[in-house]
Enzyme design. Structure first.
Site, short mmCIF file in Angstrom:
data_model
loop_
_atom_site.label_atom_id
_atom_site.label_comp_id
_atom_site.label_asym_id
_atom_site.label_seq_id
_atom_site.Cartn_x
_atom_site.Cartn_y
_atom_site.Cartn_z
N HIS A 270 43.43 -8.86 16.80
CA HIS A 270 43.97 -7.70 18.46
C HIS A 270 44.73 -6.27 18.04
O HIS A 270 45.59 -6.41 16.99
CB HIS A 270 44.99 -7.94 18.77
CG HIS A 270 45.64 -7.15 20.73
ND1 HIS A 270 45.04 -7.32 21.45
CD2 HIS A 270 46.82 -6.03 20.32
CE1 HIS A 270 45.87 -6.21 21.94
NE2 HIS A 270 46.83 -5.79 21.98
N GLY B 269 3.87 -0.76 22.41
CA GLY B 269 4.24 -2.22 20.87
C GLY B 269 3.52 -2.02 19.79
O GLY B 269 3.61 -1.00 19.09
N VAL C 125 0.65 6.07 32.87
CA VAL C 125 0.21 6.90 32.42
C VAL C 125 -1.13 6.62 32.49
O VAL C 125 -1.66 5.75 31.61
CB VAL C 125 0.77 6.89 30.50
CG1 VAL C 125 -0.30 8.33 30.11
CG2 VAL C 125 2.22 7.58 30.69
N CYS D 204 10.58 -0.79 7.68
CA CYS D 204 12.40 -0.85 8.18
C CYS D 204 12.57 0.04 8.16
O CYS D 204 13.50 1.11 8.50
CB CYS D 204 12.82 -2.30 8.32
SG CYS D 204 14.66 -2.87 8.12
N GLY E 213 10.02 -1.19 1.20
CA GLY E 213 10.88 -1.68 2.10
C GLY E 213 10.22 -1.15 3.35
O GLY E 213 10.92 -1.99 4.57
N LYS F 277 18.51 4.13 12.78
CA LYS F 277 19.70 3.44 12.61
C LYS F 277 21.12 4.91 12.07
O LYS F 277 21.77 5.24 12.98
CB LYS F 277 20.62 3.37 12.02
CG LYS F 277 20.21 1.88 12.74
CD LYS F 277 19.25 1.26 13.51
CE LYS F 277 18.82 1.42 14.79
NZ LYS F 277 17.09 0.74 14.89
N ARG G 139 0.78 -1.23 0.01
CA ARG G 139 0.12 0.14 -0.06
C ARG G 139 0.93 1.72 -0.21
O ARG G 139 0.59 1.92 -0.30
CB ARG G 139 -1.24 0.35 0.98
CG ARG G 139 0.16 0.23 2.67
CD ARG G 139 -1.12 0.43 3.17
NE ARG G 139 0.13 -0.04 5.32
CZ ARG G 139 -0.78 0.12 6.24
NH1 ARG G 139 -1.74 0.55 6.57
NH2 ARG G 139 -0.03 -0.26 6.62
N GLU H 216 7.18 3.78 31.78
CA GLU H 216 7.73 2.21 31.73
C GLU H 216 6.28 1.54 32.61
O GLU H 216 6.75 1.78 34.01
CB GLU H 216 8.79 1.89 31.54
CG GLU H 216 8.92 -0.16 31.86
CD GLU H 216 8.21 -0.67 30.73
OE1 GLU H 216 8.06 -0.21 29.41
OE2 GLU H 216 7.27 -1.68 30.53
N ALA I 235 5.07 4.19 22.50
CA ALA I 235 6.40 3.70 22.34
C ALA I 235 6.00 2.01 23.09
O ALA I 235 6.59 1.83 23.38
CB ALA I 235 7.66 3.73 21.22
P1 FAD Z 1 6.93 -4.29 7.78
O1 FAD Z 1 8.05 -4.17 7.55
O2 FAD Z 1 6.34 -4.05 8.51
O3 FAD Z 1 5.94 -4.06 6.30
C1 FAD Z 1 4.48 -4.79 5.89
C2 FAD Z 1 4.37 -4.04 4.81
O4 FAD Z 1 3.13 -4.64 4.03
C3 FAD Z 1 4.54 -2.35 4.94
O5 FAD Z 1 4.84 -1.88 4.14
C4 FAD Z 1 2.73 -1.64 4.81
O6 FAD Z 1 2.65 -1.15 4.52
C5 FAD Z 1 2.20 -3.17 3.98
N1 FAD Z 1 0.86 -3.21 4.19
C6 FAD Z 1 0.49 -3.82 4.87
N2 FAD Z 1 -1.18 -4.40 4.68
C7 FAD Z 1 -1.21 -4.01 4.02
C8 FAD Z 1 -1.92 -5.05 2.48
N3 FAD Z 1 -3.17 -5.09 3.45
N4 FAD Z 1 -1.92 -4.46 0.85
C9 FAD Z 1 -0.38 -3.41 1.40
N5 FAD Z 1 0.17 -3.42 2.19
C10 FAD Z 1 0.45 -3.18 2.75
N6 FAD Z 1 13.60 -4.36 13.74
C11 FAD Z 1 15.42 -5.03 13.57
O7 FAD Z 1 15.98 -5.74 13.15
N7 FAD Z 1 15.95 -3.69 13.72
C12 FAD Z 1 15.59 -2.74 14.34
O8 FAD Z 1 16.77 -1.76 14.71
C13 FAD Z 1 14.56 -2.42 14.27
N8 FAD Z 1 14.51 -0.94 14.26
C14 FAD Z 1 13.12 -0.63 14.40
C15 FAD Z 1 12.98 0.86 15.08
C16 FAD Z 1 11.68 1.49 14.59
C17 FAD Z 1 10.93 2.65 14.60
C18 FAD Z 1 10.58 0.82 14.31
C19 FAD Z 1 9.21 0.95 14.02
C20 FAD Z 1 10.39 -0.85 13.62
C21 FAD Z 1 11.65 -1.32 14.13
N9 FAD Z 1 12.68 -2.71 14.07
C22 FAD Z 1 13.90 -3.26 13.90
C23 FAD Z 1 11.39 -3.58 13.41
C24 FAD Z 1 11.55 -4.18 11.97
O9 FAD Z 1 11.57 -2.65 11.61
C25 FAD Z 1 10.17 -4.78 11.69
O10 FAD Z 1 10.47 -5.99 12.15
C26 FAD Z 1 10.02 -5.10 9.93
O11 FAD Z 1 10.12 -4.20 9.37
C27 FAD Z 1 8.76 -6.45 9.54
O12 FAD Z 1 9.03 -6.58 8.98
P2 FAD Z 1 8.65 -7.20 7.59
O13 FAD Z 1 8.47 -7.52 6.31
O14 FAD Z 1 7.50 -8.19 8.69
O15 FAD Z 1 7.08 -6.21 7.69
#
Ligand code: FAD
Length: 471
Positions: A445, A273, A239, A45, A42, A54, A37, A205, A271
């Site tokens: 080292h 969950g 909160v 992530c 990407g 990062k 969507r 927390e 933040a």
């Molecule tokens: P996602 O990356 O969530 O991608 C899902 C995609 O599907 C999205 O683009 C969404 O728009 C799309 N989508 C959803 N429903 C539909 C639909 N019905 N039709 C079409 N498209 C749809 N993980 C790490 O390993 N290292 C990190 O440093 C890290 N840092 C993070 C920092 C933040 C601020 C956040 C929020 C997360 C972080 N994460 C990190 C977690 C990581 O981003 C997720 O675990 C990872 O992106 C999950 O990948 P995924 O492929 O499951 O889905």
């Protein structure tokens, strides 16, 4: 019919799980459709998670490192912060990677569709794009639709002073007083970014500890630093009310030890969950069973419906990009008829704060809970020449070892680069290495990676860089 297309394999969601699955299936010769969507590929992530956070953490770490040079005889003026330039820099990194993924999709002839996918049945989807509704039929579908931030009840997610990780990364301004609600990885990483950029950051927390999954000892150096950087850290606190003022500020009531106090903040970052994006899928029109919104899968990443797979955050914890990617490859291979399974011995967790904290496999917390016996070997970075040279002597590398087989069961590391060093622990665990294998591996080292080998030497009793009295 004009608006009907068919894919051997259709992937919903182009995050790290979805694009890995799509590319692997295309490399295995299938006709693949990848639907998201978002206009850019990407997922969370790349667009609003790992990579932009990062990019910002790198900037704030360098700022902090530069400030710490005053202890080594080099003093800089107070940094000037151009928030627009920082945002543009972060966005350019994301854009560069968006382009890279789009190019790789094109090179592999993966058809990408920008639209919202909703199931019609076990082998059909409708996809709503800006221009039209398309019906997509498939032999196999891989659901990789990820997760979104959860909100606390009674809080208006659209109020401009309420931030989620997504809007916090937009870096609209640097609020004077920021409350971070939730002391997990995302809250602390972004809290540290804002604190270094100049906000007075407070954290609240609900649980008694920050980062509840990690062992206390490896968190200690981080907590010491956060206590200096943050205005306050309130654990076992919740909160209870968020009341916006007309001027945009927020009155936030926080309950701690039975007492409730109301404080005023310019902004609050929620933040607490993440929830699965199942509600977007019209999953009810399939036979897929859900589990509190998450999709249960077997080791082949199959749901209870034979031709539908699920990977990444939509399958539950740990919600991490590297897990999603590995699961994506397994799902693609199984969907293409190859034999594969998601059968890893551990998934590493990293908190990319300064200092970094990383752990994988067994933790002391888990060992205690499950009554698993282990032996522990630690190498304090105060005995590492490299760590002392870079001012990282508070770091530590810890190994948990099976008392019988001497195999590495778990690794915990705190200090700069912990997230990179943990990879050696992952390899050791996946290879079934014992402490001797690690201690006999020649490490360069002076490096921080050396501390991994030295922790194993502590276990073996062969360490010469420390004096450990004989038991
Ligand atoms: P996602 O990356 O969530 O991608 C899902 C995609 O599907 C999205 O683009 C969404 O728009 C799309 N989508 C959803 N429903 C539909 C639909 N019905 N039709 C079409 N498209 C749809 N993980 C790490 O390993 N290292 C990190 O440093 C890290 N840092 C993070 C920092 C933040 C601020 C956040 C929020 C997360 C972080 N994460 C990190 C977690 C990581 O981003 C997720 O675990 C990872 O992106 C999950 O990948 P995924 O492929 O499951 O889905």
């Amino acid at each position: 019919m004009k608006n009907n297309i068919h894919g051997d394999i259709v992937v919903i969601g182009a995050g790290p799980g979805g694009y890995a699955a799509a590319f692997r299936a295309a490399d295995l010769g299938k006709n693949v459709i990848l639907i998201d969507r978002d206009s850019e590929l990407g997922g969370v992530c790349l667009n609003r998670g790992c990579i932009p956070s990062k990019a910002l953490l790198h900037i704030t770490k360098v700022m902090d490192d530069a400030a710490s040079l005053s202890r080594m005889g080099v003093t800089y003026d107070k940094p000037k912060i151009d928030i627009n330039a920082i945002r543009a820099h972060k966005d350019s990194i994301v854009k560069q990677l968006n382009t890279g993924i789009a190019q790789m999709a094109k090179a592999r002839k993966v058809k990408t569709i920008n639209g919202l996918a909703r199931f019609i049945s076990n082998d059909q989807l409708s996809v709503k794009t800006n221009k039209e509704d398309i019906v997509v039929t498939f032999d196999k579908c891989i659901i990789a639709s990820g997760s979104s931030s959860t909100m606390i009840p009674g809080v208006d997610p659209d109020h401009p002073s309420i931030l989620t990780s997504r809007t916090a990364l937009d870096l609209v301004d640097i609020p004077k007083d920021l409350l971070v609600i939730g002391g997990g990885v995302i809250g602390l990483e972004l809290g540290q970014v804002y604190a270094t950029l100049g906000s007075n950051v407070s954290v609240v927390e609900f649980l008694p500890n920050l980062i509840p999954g990690a062992d206390k000892d490896i968190l200690r150096p981080l907590l010491r630093k956060l206590k200096k950087q943050f205005k306050s850290i309130m654990t076992s606190s919740k909160v209870t009310k968020v009341e916006p003022h007309k001027n945009g500020k927020l009155d936030i009531s926080i309950e701690s030890n039975g007492k409730t106090e109301t404080k005023t903040f310019d902004k609050a970052l929620v933040a607490v969950g993440r929830k699965p994006n199942t509600d977007l899928l019209n999953i009810e029109s399939t036979d897929i069973k859900t589990n509190n919104g998450f999709l249960d899968v077997d080791v082949y990443q199959k749901t209870n419906v034979e031709n539908i797979f699920a990977i990444g955050d939509i399958c539950g914890n740990p919600m991490l990009a590297h897990r999603a990617t590995h699961q994506g490859k397994v799902a693609a291979e199984v969907a293409c008829g190859h034999s594969a399974a998601f059968d890893v011995c551990a998934i590493p967790s990293v908190v990319y704060t300064d200092p970094e904290v990383a752990w994988a496999g067994l933790t002391e917390l888990e060992a205690k809970e499950k009554e698993i016996s282990f032996e522990k070997a630690e190498f304090p970075w105060a005995a590492s020449g490299r760590a002392i040279a870079i001012g990282a002597n508070q770091g530590k590398t810890k190994l948990l070892i099976d008392p019988e087989t001497k195999q590495i069961l778990g690794v915990g590391i705190v200090g700069p680069g912990a997230g990179d060093i943990i990879s050696e622990g992952m390899l050791a665990m996946e290879m079934g290495s014992d402490a001797e294998d690690v201690s006999l591996t020649v490490h360069p080292h002076p490096t921080l990676g050396e501390t991994f080998g030295m922790a194993a030497e502590v276990f073996e009793g062969t360490i010469t860089d420390l004096y450990v009295p004989k038991k």
